[in-house]
Design an enzyme around this catalytic site. Structure first.
Site, short mmCIF file in Angstrom:
data_model
loop_
_atom_site.label_atom_id
_atom_site.label_comp_id
_atom_site.label_asym_id
_atom_site.label_seq_id
_atom_site.Cartn_x
_atom_site.Cartn_y
_atom_site.Cartn_z
N GLU A 42 -5.44 52.74 65.11
CA GLU A 42 -4.50 53.82 65.41
C GLU A 42 -5.04 54.69 66.54
O GLU A 42 -6.12 55.27 66.40
CB GLU A 42 -4.28 54.69 64.17
N ASP A 95 23.68 52.92 91.62
CA ASP A 95 22.95 53.54 92.73
C ASP A 95 21.54 53.91 92.28
O ASP A 95 21.34 54.90 91.57
CB ASP A 95 23.73 54.80 93.18
N ARG A 155 -4.63 58.13 68.48
CA ARG A 155 -4.02 59.36 67.99
C ARG A 155 -3.66 60.39 69.05
O ARG A 155 -3.05 61.42 68.73
CB ARG A 155 -4.94 59.99 66.94
N GLU A 186 4.16 56.58 65.10
CA GLU A 186 4.64 57.62 64.17
C GLU A 186 5.11 58.80 65.01
O GLU A 186 4.29 59.59 65.48
CB GLU A 186 3.50 58.11 63.28
N HIS A 189 1.08 59.08 66.87
CA HIS A 189 -0.02 58.17 66.55
C HIS A 189 0.52 56.76 66.70
O HIS A 189 1.60 56.45 66.21
CB HIS A 189 -0.48 58.35 65.10
N GLU A 227 8.90 63.71 60.32
CA GLU A 227 8.49 62.37 60.77
C GLU A 227 9.28 61.32 60.01
O GLU A 227 9.50 61.45 58.80
CB GLU A 227 6.98 62.17 60.53
N GLU A 284 6.54 62.33 65.57
CA GLU A 284 6.82 63.62 64.92
C GLU A 284 7.76 64.42 65.81
O GLU A 284 7.80 64.21 67.02
CB GLU A 284 5.49 64.38 64.71
N ARG A 289 -9.81 61.37 60.51
CA ARG A 289 -8.66 61.81 61.32
C ARG A 289 -9.05 62.74 62.46
O ARG A 289 -8.19 63.21 63.17
CB ARG A 289 -7.60 62.45 60.41
N GLU A 342 6.63 67.20 57.94
CA GLU A 342 5.26 67.13 58.47
C GLU A 342 4.52 68.44 58.20
O GLU A 342 5.03 69.30 57.50
CB GLU A 342 5.29 66.81 59.97
N1 ATP Z 1 -0.53 45.06 61.71
C1 ATP Z 1 0.05 46.18 62.14
N2 ATP Z 1 0.14 46.39 63.49
C2 ATP Z 1 0.71 47.52 63.98
N3 ATP Z 1 1.22 48.50 63.19
C3 ATP Z 1 1.15 48.32 61.85
C4 ATP Z 1 0.56 47.17 61.25
N4 ATP Z 1 0.64 47.31 59.90
C5 ATP Z 1 1.26 48.48 59.66
N5 ATP Z 1 1.56 49.09 60.83
C6 ATP Z 1 2.25 50.35 61.05
O1 ATP Z 1 1.35 51.42 60.99
C7 ATP Z 1 2.08 52.62 60.70
C8 ATP Z 1 1.34 53.32 59.58
O2 ATP Z 1 1.90 54.52 59.40
P1 ATP Z 1 1.32 55.54 58.36
O3 ATP Z 1 2.20 56.74 58.41
O4 ATP Z 1 1.04 54.89 57.07
O5 ATP Z 1 -0.04 55.91 59.04
P2 ATP Z 1 -1.12 56.97 58.78
O6 ATP Z 1 -1.74 57.17 60.12
O7 ATP Z 1 -1.96 56.52 57.70
O8 ATP Z 1 -0.34 58.28 58.34
P3 ATP Z 1 -0.51 59.80 58.83
O9 ATP Z 1 -0.91 59.85 60.28
O10 ATP Z 1 0.90 60.36 58.66
O11 ATP Z 1 -1.50 60.42 57.96
C9 ATP Z 1 3.48 52.19 60.28
O12 ATP Z 1 4.38 52.34 61.36
C10 ATP Z 1 3.29 50.69 59.99
O13 ATP Z 1 4.47 49.93 60.16
MG MG Z 2 -1.25 58.56 61.65
#
Ligand code: ATP
Ligand code: MG
Length: 439
Positions: free
Chosen positions: A328, A50, A330, A128, A237, A188, A130, A308, A181
């Site tokens: 990344e 449903d 964030r 990532e 992130h 995490e 948390e 960061r 964390e």
């Molecule tokens: N080519 C890629 N494309 C997408 N994700 C990737 C690639 N290479 C690595 N990753 C991913 O990126 C992430 C990196 O995580 P990591 O915790 O090292 O990041 P960080 O931002 O440096 O750490 P933090 O935020 O905890 O300081 C992991 O999930 C990893 O698998």
């Molecule tokens: Mg990160």
């Protein structure tokens, strides 16, 4: 895995029943169980349910819907200890004619991945997530005074984290590492990146596994973005990259940052549409209690290598690690709907590539320390201050409407406005503390 393969495993492993999982528009996992005798039929024609009782699905007068299990997602659930094992499968939601249902978040992501595919790309994601462990569901009693990378006796959570990693690996989810964390009682577990659809399913499983393992220990795990005033909130992130076949299309050996034009256009797309996609990446009123200056969460729209305090960060390039070239984002938080969040992130990035958006200068300094006028001079804008501001921006966004499709888009806007209206009517403890005694 092919359908017959699943039926063989079910027999061989003496599986008792199968849980059919799907997600509503807000990212809550929905599930109903079928006995294995029904599985062959479900794999062939789907199972009716449903739809009018699911957030954002259908009205009562058109409520008959189908879920069809995706054979590739068959996994035994390790935390259910029964005489006969129980398995789960993620499903696609269909209407009664068998056509994909436009309100199904999994279908929304599928459509956006098809756009990327037509441009020759696969979309890889590494989120990532948390989260916090609390003594129980009713409060925010922390379990430890631990901080970043802390260990026993400070870190009670390490056993729970390890048990969770064992569960995730049993379900075919690769984990890279796990740690305490920054905030007390915050943890995490880092998943190895994967193709976006697989990762969205993994995020749903991750949230469930973390909560189930904590519950087994009579504790409570939450992905609420900001459960405690004055300490870090929980983010998600999200690392992203586009691949062409086996080659990372974000990598360029000749560029001083080792970033290809494609990567720079993608970042420019994320920045240009950051405020439009924010309500989908940070969808709750509480999400914006995390996006305030003074913590690790981003507030300003900017990018940089390493930095960061930027919204979009480019982790440092490591020689020989071309495939790890990524960007990344964030601001997303772990209480988002991963199917929708990955969809709008991808759509924003691809728009940057399609339109060849110019990439603004990177911001290397700590933006939090900059004066308002300095930020103005450098054209650094802010993310929305609250859900209402965010939803008003999304409402006008052609990019987000196209990425989510009209059905999900309109429901999402309506639902979030209702949430805000309900919130703004509340008389909060803060107000009573502040005003009752003086006014
Ligand atoms: N080519 C890629 N494309 C997408 N994700 C990737 C690639 N290479 C690595 N990753 C991913 O990126 C992430 C990196 O995580 P990591 O915790 O090292 O990041 P960080 O931002 O440096 O750490 P933090 O935020 O905890 O300081 C992991 O999930 C990893 O698998
Ligand atoms: Mg990160």
């Amino acid at each position: 895995m092919a359908k017959q393969g699943i039926l063989d495993i079910v027999k061989k492993k003496n599986i008792g029943f199968v849980r059919l999982w799907f997600t509503d528009v807000l990212g809550f996992l929905k599930s109903f169980d079928i006995p294995v005798g029904e599985l062959a039929g479900a794999l062939k024609d789907g199972m009716g349910f449903d739809g009018s009782s699911i957030e954002g699905f259908s009205r009562i007068e058109e409520s008959d819907m189908l879920v069809k299990p995706d054979p590739a997602t068959f996994q035994i659930i390790p935390w259910i200890k029964e005489d006969r094992p129980v398995a789960r499968m993620f499903c696609n939601v269909l209407d009664t004619t068998g056509k994909p249902f436009p309100g199904d978040p999994r279908y929304v992501l599928k459509k956006n991945l098809e756009v990327a595919k037509k441009m020759g790309y696969t979309f890889n994601v590494g989120p990532e997530l948390e989260y916090f462990y609390f003594r129980n569901k009713g409060g925010t009693e922390i379990l430890d005074k631990g901080g970043y990378f802390d260990l026993t006796p400070m870190d009670i959570g390490q056993d729970l984290r390890r048990k969770t990693v064992v569960v995730l690996e049993k379900m075919g989810i690769d984990v890279e590492y796990w740690h305490h964390e920054v905030a007390n009682s915050q943890h995490e577990i880092d998943l190895r990146y994967n193709e976006a659809m697989i990762m969205a399913d993994n995020v749903m499983t991750y949230r469930m596994a973390v909560k189930e393992v904590a519950m087994k220990e009579n504790l409570y795990a939450t992905f609420m973005p900001k459960p405690v005033y004055g300490i870090n909130g929980s983010g998600m992130h999200t690392h992203m990259s586009l691949f062409k076949g086996k080659r990372n299309a974000f990598f360029d050996p000749k560029d001083k940052l080792h970033l290809s034009k494609t990567a720079k256009y993608f970042i420019a797309g994320l920045l240009k549409h950051a405020t439009e996609i924010c309500s989908v990446c940070c969808q709750w009123v509480n999400s914006y209690k995390r996006l305030v200056p003074g913590y690790e969460a981003p507030v300003y729209v900017s990018w940089a290598q390493r930095n960061r305090s930027a919204l979009v960060r480019v982790p440092m390039y490591k020689p020989g690690k071309e495939n790890a070239t990524r960007v990344e984002l964030r601001n997303p938080d772990p209480a988002c709907n991963p199917y929708l969040a990955f969809s709008v992130m991808l759509a924003a990035g691809l728009e940057g590539i399609k339109q060849k958006y110019p990439l603004p200068e990177q911001v290397t300094g700590n933006i939090y320390d900059m004066s308002e006028s300095e930020r103005k001079r450098r054209k650094i804008t802010s993310l929305p201050d609250d859900l209402f501001e965010a939803i008003k921006i999304t409402e006008k966004s052609a990019i987000v409407r196209k990425a989510l499709g009209d059905k999900v888009f309109e429901y999402f806007i309506r639902n979030k406005k209702d949430e805000w209206n309900e919130y703004r009517r509340q008389i909060t403890a803060y107000e009573l503390d502040k005003y009752l005694a003086i006014l």
